[in-house]
Design an enzyme around this catalytic site. Structure first.
Site, short mmCIF file in Angstrom:
data_model
loop_
_atom_site.label_atom_id
_atom_site.label_comp_id
_atom_site.label_asym_id
_atom_site.label_seq_id
_atom_site.Cartn_x
_atom_site.Cartn_y
_atom_site.Cartn_z
N HIS A 1 21.40 43.10 -25.75
CA HIS A 1 20.52 42.45 -24.79
C HIS A 1 20.32 40.97 -25.13
CE1 HIS A 1 17.28 42.34 -21.84
NE2 HIS A 1 16.54 41.69 -22.71
N ASP B 1 23.28 47.32 -24.18
CA ASP B 1 21.97 46.95 -23.63
C ASP B 1 21.50 48.08 -22.73
OD1 ASP B 1 19.77 45.83 -22.40
OD2 ASP B 1 20.79 44.04 -21.70
N SER C 1 16.17 38.45 -19.09
CA SER C 1 15.43 39.69 -19.31
C SER C 1 14.29 39.84 -18.29
CB SER C 1 14.91 39.73 -20.75
OG SER C 1 14.41 41.01 -21.07
#
Length: 303
Positions: free
Chosen positions: A275, A245, A151
């Protein structure tokens, strides 16, 4: 088709309102203010100490953890940069992945608890991360060096690799990006449709977190958004992304730009996955972790 367990987990994320934390800019500012009043812990769980030799040092203001297999020589080195939209500390799923890298890949894993936004901004954090990567590459020993980020941590990791290439040309053996956040402007036109199906993230809150991390830099500065940097001369990349995502657009744009630069990229896109799915306790997550372990083994063999 997504596994039954992954579908159940996504439904649970929706039911618990996980995405509310990023629903608005105000929600993110409230979360940052709460963290300033009562900082969250980034300490590793005690259970990790049963399987890993743990130590902690400081690089400037950054606590940096070092985890190695207990009773064994590591075969490779990993710099792992955690996610959390640049506003959240290391949490249990991060440490669970680190445990896997230590025990299954027999890697020495270096884990910076970098300074979070708004105190930690791209102009401050990227050079420190590049220093850590450079030091780990130069430390030698058995095996190669693998750079892993998830991320926001994937964005910081990629920016650090770009910075190190510009300084010295040095690169790790491989760069692994998990659900990477690479363009903090949140301006891709494809994100609106993805947001409706994303059980975790929302654009408004991410844009505010990105603004806090950018500080005085423009959103398209490569230190902030490494998608706008150069991909020539980088280590081979591996990308994991899911189709539920909102940040999947960053992965697809990365794939296009890497191909245009003639760089190497290994691509994994899982239908229906949210995600950060490689960190989740679902079959698709386990398969992704298996591949990451294999990649570390390949790096060790190539060194």
């Amino acid at each position: 088709m997504p596994s039954l367990r992954s579908r159940a987990l996504s439904a649970a994320l929706v039911a618990t309102g996980r995405r509310r934390r990023f629903a608005t800019a105000e929600a993110v500012r409230a979360a940052v203010a709460q963290a300033a009043r009562r900082p969250a812990s980034h300490l590793p769980p005690r259970s990790l100490g049963r399987v890993a030799e743990l130590s902690r040092t400081f690089v400037g203001a950054w606590p940096v953890y070092d985890a190695s297999p207990r009773g064994q020589e590591p075969v490779a080195r990993v710099l792992y940069v955690h996610g959390g939209a640049y506003i959240d500390e290391l949490v249990r799923p991060h440490w669970s992945l680190i445990r896997t890298l230590v025990t299954r890949a027999r890697a020495r894993v270096v884990v910076p608890a970098y300074v979070l936004a708004p105190r930690g901004t791209a102009d401050r954090n990227v050079p420190v991360a590049a220093d850590l990567l450079s030091g780990l590459i130069e430390s030698g020993g058995a095996g190669g060096t693998v750079l892993i980020g998830d991320s926001a941590g994937a964005g910081l990791a990629l920016a650090a690799a770009q910075r190190l290439r510009e300084r010295t040309g040095a690169q790790p053996s491989r760069i692994v990006l998990i659900s990477p956040w690479l363009d903090l402007s949140m301006s891709h036109p494809g994100q609106a449709a993805l947001e409706a199906a994303d059980p975790v993230l929302a654009r408004a809150g991410l844009a505010e977190a990105g603004r806090l991390y950018a500080g005085t830099l423009a959103a398209d500065d490569p230190r902030v958004s490494p998608l706008h940097g150069s991909f020539e001369g980088l280590a081979p990349l591996t990308v994991f992304t899911g189709t539920r995502d909102v940040l999947a657009t960053d992965s697809h744009e990365l794939r296009r730009r890497v191909a245009a630069a003639g760089a190497r990229l290994e691509w994994h896109e899982e239908p229906g996955m949210p995600h950060g799915y490689p960190l989740l306790p679902v079959p698709e997550g386990r398969a992704a972790r298996d591949r990451i372990v294999e990649l570390i083994g390949e790096a060790a063999d190539q060194d």
